[in-house]
Design a protein around this motif. Sequence first.
Motif, short mmCIF file in Angstrom:
data_model
loop_
_atom_site.label_atom_id
_atom_site.label_comp_id
_atom_site.label_asym_id
_atom_site.label_seq_id
_atom_site.Cartn_x
_atom_site.Cartn_y
_atom_site.Cartn_z
N VAL A 181 59.55 24.97 10.56
CA VAL A 181 60.78 25.08 11.35
C VAL A 181 61.73 26.08 10.71
O VAL A 181 62.27 26.98 11.36
N GLU A 182 61.90 25.90 9.39
CA GLU A 182 62.82 26.77 8.65
C GLU A 182 62.37 28.23 8.74
O GLU A 182 63.19 29.13 8.95
N GLU A 183 61.06 28.42 8.62
CA GLU A 183 60.53 29.78 8.63
C GLU A 183 60.71 30.46 9.98
O GLU A 183 61.08 31.63 10.07
N ARG A 184 60.46 29.68 11.05
CA ARG A 184 60.52 30.27 12.40
C ARG A 184 61.95 30.45 12.89
O ARG A 184 62.25 31.41 13.59
N TYR A 185 62.81 29.49 12.56
CA TYR A 185 64.15 29.49 13.18
C TYR A 185 65.28 29.51 12.17
O TYR A 185 66.45 29.39 12.53
N GLY A 186 64.97 29.65 10.89
CA GLY A 186 65.97 29.53 9.84
C GLY A 186 66.90 30.73 9.71
O GLY A 186 67.88 30.66 8.98
N GLN A 187 66.59 31.82 10.41
CA GLN A 187 67.45 33.01 10.28
C GLN A 187 68.79 32.83 10.98
O GLN A 187 69.73 33.56 10.76
N GLY A 188 68.87 31.83 11.87
CA GLY A 188 70.12 31.57 12.60
C GLY A 188 71.16 30.91 11.70
O GLY A 188 70.84 30.48 10.59
N PRO A 189 72.37 30.80 12.19
CA PRO A 189 73.48 30.28 11.39
C PRO A 189 73.56 28.75 11.39
O PRO A 189 74.43 28.19 10.75
N HIS A 190 72.61 28.09 12.08
CA HIS A 190 72.78 26.65 12.27
C HIS A 190 72.03 25.83 11.24
O HIS A 190 71.05 26.27 10.66
N ASP A 191 72.50 24.60 11.06
CA ASP A 191 71.85 23.64 10.18
C ASP A 191 70.68 23.01 10.94
O ASP A 191 70.87 22.15 11.80
N LEU A 192 69.47 23.47 10.62
CA LEU A 192 68.30 22.99 11.35
C LEU A 192 68.09 21.49 11.15
O LEU A 192 67.58 20.80 12.02
N GLY A 193 68.49 20.99 9.99
CA GLY A 193 68.39 19.56 9.72
C GLY A 193 69.17 18.75 10.74
O GLY A 193 68.67 17.74 11.24
N LYS A 194 70.34 19.22 11.06
CA LYS A 194 71.17 18.53 12.06
C LYS A 194 70.53 18.60 13.44
O LYS A 194 70.59 17.65 14.22
N ILE A 195 69.92 19.74 13.74
CA ILE A 195 69.28 19.91 15.05
C ILE A 195 68.08 18.97 15.20
O ILE A 195 67.92 18.29 16.21
N ILE A 196 67.26 18.92 14.13
CA ILE A 196 66.12 18.00 14.11
C ILE A 196 66.59 16.55 14.26
O ILE A 196 66.03 15.77 15.03
N GLU A 197 67.66 16.23 13.52
CA GLU A 197 68.23 14.89 13.57
C GLU A 197 68.64 14.51 14.99
O GLU A 197 68.38 13.39 15.45
N GLY A 198 69.28 15.46 15.67
CA GLY A 198 69.71 15.22 17.05
C GLY A 198 68.53 14.94 17.97
O GLY A 198 68.58 14.04 18.80
N MET A 199 67.47 15.72 17.80
CA MET A 199 66.28 15.53 18.64
C MET A 199 65.61 14.19 18.35
O MET A 199 65.07 13.54 19.25
N GLU A 200 65.66 13.78 17.08
CA GLU A 200 65.13 12.47 16.71
C GLU A 200 65.95 11.36 17.35
O GLU A 200 65.41 10.42 17.92
N ARG A 201 67.26 11.48 17.24
CA ARG A 201 68.15 10.46 17.78
C ARG A 201 67.98 10.32 19.29
O ARG A 201 68.08 9.24 19.86
N ASP A 202 67.67 11.44 19.96
CA ASP A 202 67.45 11.42 21.41
C ASP A 202 66.05 10.93 21.78
O ASP A 202 65.72 10.88 22.96
N GLY A 203 65.24 10.62 20.78
CA GLY A 203 63.92 10.07 21.07
C GLY A 203 62.92 11.10 21.55
O GLY A 203 61.89 10.75 22.12
N ILE A 204 63.21 12.38 21.31
CA ILE A 204 62.31 13.45 21.76
C ILE A 204 61.20 13.68 20.73
O ILE A 204 60.04 13.86 21.08
N ILE A 205 61.57 13.69 19.46
CA ILE A 205 60.59 13.94 18.40
C ILE A 205 60.62 12.80 17.38
O ILE A 205 61.53 11.96 17.38
N GLU A 206 59.61 12.79 16.51
CA GLU A 206 59.60 11.83 15.40
C GLU A 206 59.06 12.54 14.16
O GLU A 206 58.34 13.53 14.26
#
Length: 283
Positions: A241-266
């Motif tokens: 994830v970091e390698e593919r999308y880490g060049q952006g300014p966002h905290d990928l950890g927070k994004i992953i966390e949000g998707m987990e909380r929404d029940g989309i990913i695990e």
Amino acid sequence: MSAEQAYCVPCHEVAKLQEKVLGFYREHGRVFPWRQTTDRYTVMVSEIMLQQTQAERVVPRFEAWIKCFPDPVSLAEAPLRSVLKLWSGLGYNSRAERLQRSARLVVSEFCGVVPGDPALLRTLPGIGPYTSRSIPVFADNLDIATVDTNIRRIFVHELGINASAPDRVLYAVAEQVLPRGRSREWHNALMDYGALHLTARKTGIASRSRQSTFLHSPRWYRGRILRYLLDNGQGMTLEDVEERYGQGPHDLGKIIEGMERDGIIERYGDGERRIRIRGDNDH
DNA sequence: ATCCGGCCGT
DNA sequence: ACGGCCGGAT
């Protein structure tokens, strides 16, 4: 004595509005597949899809969905992966997950029949004030009013309702202008009048919430990650994830966390260092 | 480059 | 009460 007299719509205004809107509908009303059914589950699917997408774009996805998941049981039993695949392109993917959760609750709590009572519908995930009323309106022709932003815009433009009026005022108005016995036709007419004639662009009446640019936003990254996981059943590591999308300014950890909380990913495997669509590889 | 939209968690 | 969530249309 708690009647709200403050927002009484005069009789002649009611008649004028009804004539205008129903007249427009007789001449320009649209035909949609979800307007050809009274099945509550089918209407529910269309209403969830229509929450976020223009009707013309919903049509093909709605038809594919109903073909694949014709009833609550078939949706309840499907893997989340196939649900998200069929949803992809519509946006706001967590709604597909909520729709499936609702189908599962319909099966477990309501004997597989979508309830017709707005108060019961309101308890299902993804169904709020508008949709809990719109489902029995369109499926059962129930004599209650519901208000979305199209309808709100019509009231603001045609009846001079203040654009900053709270929802309770809008619902009080909606109750008064509803022609009894013709709830389904009336709400369909309001939708078409708002979408085709009294457009937001034409009236300059802005909807209440705005949003930031989509490109390279957290929502955009969510979409990219989900797309990758749908195309690659083996999941990915957090390093991927970091390698593919880490060049952006966002905290990928927070994004992953949000998707987990929404029940989309695990998270799974290797010390929870991998992610996948929730339920992938369950048998 | 900006617009559109109901629900949910905080 | 407020901000986050999506992708296609214009």
